[in-house]
Design a protein around this motif. Sequence first.
Motif, PDB file in Angstrom:
ATOM      1  N   THR A 127      39.697  50.551  42.651  1.00 57.94           N
ATOM      2  CA  THR A 127      39.615  49.338  43.456  1.00 57.94           C
ATOM      3  C   THR A 127      40.859  49.254  44.334  1.00 57.94           C
ATOM      4  OG1 THR A 127      38.378  48.246  41.714  1.00 57.94           O
ATOM      5  CG2 THR A 127      39.382  46.844  43.358  1.00 57.94           C
ATOM      6  N   ALA A 128      40.667  49.087  45.639  1.00 64.16           N
ATOM      7  CA  ALA A 128      41.790  49.130  46.571  1.00 64.16           C
ATOM      8  C   ALA A 128      42.774  47.988  46.317  1.00 64.16           C
ATOM      9  CB  ALA A 128      41.277  49.081  48.005  1.00 64.16           C
ATOM     10  N   LEU A 129      42.280  46.819  46.013  1.00 61.20           N
ATOM     11  CA  LEU A 129      43.154  45.677  45.793  1.00 61.20           C
ATOM     12  C   LEU A 129      43.417  45.483  44.313  1.00 61.20           C
ATOM     13  CD1 LEU A 129      41.631  43.099  48.270  1.00 61.20           C
ATOM     14  CD2 LEU A 129      43.735  44.397  48.528  1.00 61.20           C
ATOM     15  N   GLN A 130      44.564  44.968  44.039  1.00 59.27           N
ATOM     16  CA  GLN A 130      44.922  44.670  42.668  1.00 59.27           C
ATOM     17  C   GLN A 130      45.386  43.226  42.612  1.00 59.27           C
ATOM     18  OE1 GLN A 130      47.356  47.531  40.638  1.00 59.27           O
ATOM     19  NE2 GLN A 130      48.623  45.923  39.796  1.00 59.27           N
ATOM     20  N   ILE A 131      45.004  42.544  41.579  1.00 61.16           N
ATOM     21  CA  ILE A 131      45.451  41.170  41.381  1.00 61.16           C
ATOM     22  C   ILE A 131      46.872  41.234  40.824  1.00 61.16           C
ATOM     23  CG2 ILE A 131      45.033  39.078  40.030  1.00 61.16           C
ATOM     24  CD1 ILE A 131      42.032  39.858  40.117  1.00 61.16           C
ATOM     25  N   PRO A 132      47.801  40.465  41.374  1.00 61.35           N
ATOM     26  CA  PRO A 132      49.177  40.499  40.860  1.00 61.35           C
ATOM     27  C   PRO A 132      49.227  40.202  39.360  1.00 61.35           C
ATOM     28  CG  PRO A 132      49.079  39.275  42.915  1.00 61.35           C
ATOM     29  CD  PRO A 132      47.661  39.546  42.506  1.00 61.35           C
ATOM     30  N   TYR A 133      50.097  40.933  38.658  1.00 63.47           N
ATOM     31  CA  TYR A 133      50.191  40.821  37.205  1.00 63.47           C
ATOM     32  C   TYR A 133      50.454  39.383  36.760  1.00 63.47           C
ATOM     33  CZ  TYR A 133      51.744  41.315  32.426  1.00 63.47           C
ATOM     34  OH  TYR A 133      51.872  41.167  31.072  1.00 63.47           O
ATOM     35  N   LYS A 152      47.983  37.537  34.205  1.00 63.44           N
ATOM     36  CA  LYS A 152      48.444  37.146  32.873  1.00 63.44           C
ATOM     37  C   LYS A 152      48.358  35.631  32.680  1.00 63.44           C
ATOM     38  CE  LYS A 152      50.703  37.866  28.963  1.00 63.44           C
ATOM     39  NZ  LYS A 152      49.987  38.368  27.823  1.00 63.44           N
ATOM     40  N   ARG A 153      48.840  34.877  33.667  1.00 60.98           N
ATOM     41  CA  ARG A 153      48.853  33.414  33.561  1.00 60.98           C
ATOM     42  C   ARG A 153      47.442  32.837  33.444  1.00 60.98           C
ATOM     43  NH1 ARG A 153      51.637  32.515  37.785  1.00 60.98           N
ATOM     44  NH2 ARG A 153      49.934  32.222  39.252  1.00 60.98           N
ATOM     45  N   ASN A 154      46.487  33.438  34.166  1.00 60.63           N
ATOM     46  CA  ASN A 154      45.134  32.888  34.198  1.00 60.63           C
ATOM     47  C   ASN A 154      44.154  33.572  33.270  1.00 60.63           C
ATOM     48  OD1 ASN A 154      45.146  30.722  36.338  1.00 60.63           O
ATOM     49  ND2 ASN A 154      46.171  32.404  37.385  1.00 60.63           N
ATOM     50  N   GLY A 155      44.591  34.628  32.594  1.00 59.50           N
ATOM     51  CA  GLY A 155      43.724  35.288  31.624  1.00 59.50           C
ATOM     52  C   GLY A 155      42.586  36.065  32.242  1.00 59.50           C
ATOM     53  N   LEU A 156      42.926  36.927  33.212  1.00 56.59           N
ATOM     54  CA  LEU A 156      41.901  37.769  33.822  1.00 56.59           C
ATOM     55  C   LEU A 156      42.501  39.104  34.226  1.00 56.59           C
ATOM     56  CD1 LEU A 156      42.528  37.583  37.134  1.00 56.59           C
ATOM     57  CD2 LEU A 156      41.449  35.383  36.827  1.00 56.59           C
ATOM     58  N   VAL A 157      41.637  40.097  34.380  1.00 60.60           N
ATOM     59  CA  VAL A 157      42.082  41.417  34.826  1.00 60.60           C
ATOM     60  C   VAL A 157      40.932  42.097  35.570  1.00 60.60           C
ATOM     61  CG1 VAL A 157      41.521  42.543  32.629  1.00 60.60           C
ATOM     62  CG2 VAL A 157      43.192  43.587  34.142  1.00 60.60           C
ATOM     63  N   LEU A 158      41.253  42.719  36.700  1.00 60.46           N
ATOM     64  CA  LEU A 158      40.265  43.415  37.516  1.00 60.46           C
ATOM     65  C   LEU A 158      40.198  44.867  37.070  1.00 60.46           C
ATOM     66  CD1 LEU A 158      38.378  43.238  39.986  1.00 60.46           C
ATOM     67  CD2 LEU A 158      40.325  43.939  41.386  1.00 60.46           C
ATOM     68  N   MET A 159      38.998  45.322  36.732  1.00 64.65           N
ATOM     69  CA  MET A 159      38.790  46.695  36.271  1.00 64.65           C
ATOM     70  C   MET A 159      37.917  47.444  37.277  1.00 64.65           C
ATOM     71  SD  MET A 159      40.572  46.525  33.537  1.00 64.65           S
ATOM     72  CE  MET A 159      40.193  48.054  32.699  1.00 64.65           C
ATOM     73  N   PRO A 197      33.169  46.003  41.052  1.00 63.44           N
ATOM     74  CA  PRO A 197      34.310  45.940  40.137  1.00 63.44           C
ATOM     75  C   PRO A 197      34.058  44.857  39.080  1.00 63.44           C
ATOM     76  CG  PRO A 197      35.051  45.946  42.406  1.00 63.44           C
ATOM     77  CD  PRO A 197      33.561  45.778  42.431  1.00 63.44           C
ATOM     78  N   ARG A 198      34.660  45.032  37.922  1.00 61.18           N
ATOM     79  CA  ARG A 198      34.464  44.128  36.796  1.00 61.18           C
ATOM     80  C   ARG A 198      35.691  43.225  36.670  1.00 61.18           C
ATOM     81  NH1 ARG A 198      34.848  45.937  31.113  1.00 61.18           N
ATOM     82  NH2 ARG A 198      35.802  47.704  32.122  1.00 61.18           N
ATOM     83  N   LEU A 199      35.472  41.937  36.572  1.00 59.36           N
ATOM     84  CA  LEU A 199      36.545  40.984  36.330  1.00 59.36           C
ATOM     85  C   LEU A 199      36.409  40.501  34.895  1.00 59.36           C
ATOM     86  CD1 LEU A 199      38.939  39.523  37.693  1.00 59.36           C
ATOM     87  CD2 LEU A 199      37.393  37.600  38.038  1.00 59.36           C
ATOM     88  N   VAL A 240      40.217  37.102  46.870  1.00 57.53           N
ATOM     89  CA  VAL A 240      41.210  38.137  47.156  1.00 57.53           C
ATOM     90  C   VAL A 240      40.574  39.524  47.203  1.00 57.53           C
ATOM     91  CG1 VAL A 240      43.236  39.321  46.190  1.00 57.53           C
ATOM     92  CG2 VAL A 240      43.180  36.836  46.301  1.00 57.53           C
ATOM     93  N   VAL A 241      39.704  39.804  46.264  1.00 56.43           N
ATOM     94  CA  VAL A 241      39.079  41.125  46.199  1.00 56.43           C
ATOM     95  C   VAL A 241      38.090  41.316  47.351  1.00 56.43           C
ATOM     96  CG1 VAL A 241      37.646  42.650  44.779  1.00 56.43           C
ATOM     97  CG2 VAL A 241      39.477  41.323  43.730  1.00 56.43           C
ATOM     98  N   GLY A 242      37.359  40.277  47.699  1.00 53.37           N
ATOM     99  CA  GLY A 242      36.489  40.326  48.858  1.00 53.37           C
ATOM    100  C   GLY A 242      35.150  41.017  48.667  1.00 53.37           C
ATOM    101  N   VAL A 243      34.811  41.351  47.442  1.00 56.87           N
ATOM    102  CA  VAL A 243      33.503  41.950  47.147  1.00 56.87           C
ATOM    103  C   VAL A 243      32.934  41.257  45.919  1.00 56.87           C
ATOM    104  CG1 VAL A 243      34.094  44.205  48.129  1.00 56.87           C
ATOM    105  CG2 VAL A 243      34.473  43.784  45.699  1.00 56.87           C
ATOM    106  N   PRO A 244      31.616  41.330  45.723  1.00 58.59           N
ATOM    107  CA  PRO A 244      31.039  40.740  44.511  1.00 58.59           C
ATOM    108  C   PRO A 244      31.645  41.377  43.259  1.00 58.59           C
ATOM    109  CG  PRO A 244      29.317  41.301  46.063  1.00 58.59           C
ATOM    110  CD  PRO A 244      30.587  41.902  46.596  1.00 58.59           C
ATOM    111  N   LEU A 245      31.816  40.576  42.229  1.00 57.84           N
ATOM    112  CA  LEU A 245      32.401  41.045  40.974  1.00 57.84           C
ATOM    113  C   LEU A 245      31.429  40.847  39.832  1.00 57.84           C
ATOM    114  CD1 LEU A 245      35.917  39.356  41.328  1.00 57.84           C
ATOM    115  CD2 LEU A 245      35.366  41.769  41.716  1.00 57.84           C
TER     116      LEU A 245
END
Length: 101
Positions: A3-9, A13-20, A29-31, A48-53
């Motif tokens: 995945t070209a974009l990455q969610i800032p760590y 961490k603060r919001n309890g999510l991770v992009l795979m 991509p899987r959130l 931010v990712v700009g595509v369906p998750l």
Amino acid sequence: MSTALQIPYAFAKRNGLVLMDANAAGGSPRLCHRADTPLRALLEARRVVGVPLEMEVVSADALDALLARRYQQSGDATRAAMEDLHDIDLAEIAQQIGEPQ
């Protein structure tokens, strides 16, 4: 991760999510997120990712493991890039650029 974009760590961490990565069949991509992740955080990640998750609820322990694995991989890439920069002489580059006119 492909995945070209990455969610800032810090946000992840603060919001309890991770992009795979997307699955092998080329899906979205899987959130992965905890059940208590705020809706606004899920919407912001999608924006931010700009595509369906594909959304997947995971336990807090599973999320911690995914966060560690995901951001460890990006840390390895960062370290490799920094090692490549070790051989660069910044003073020489600055001399080649010259003074602004």
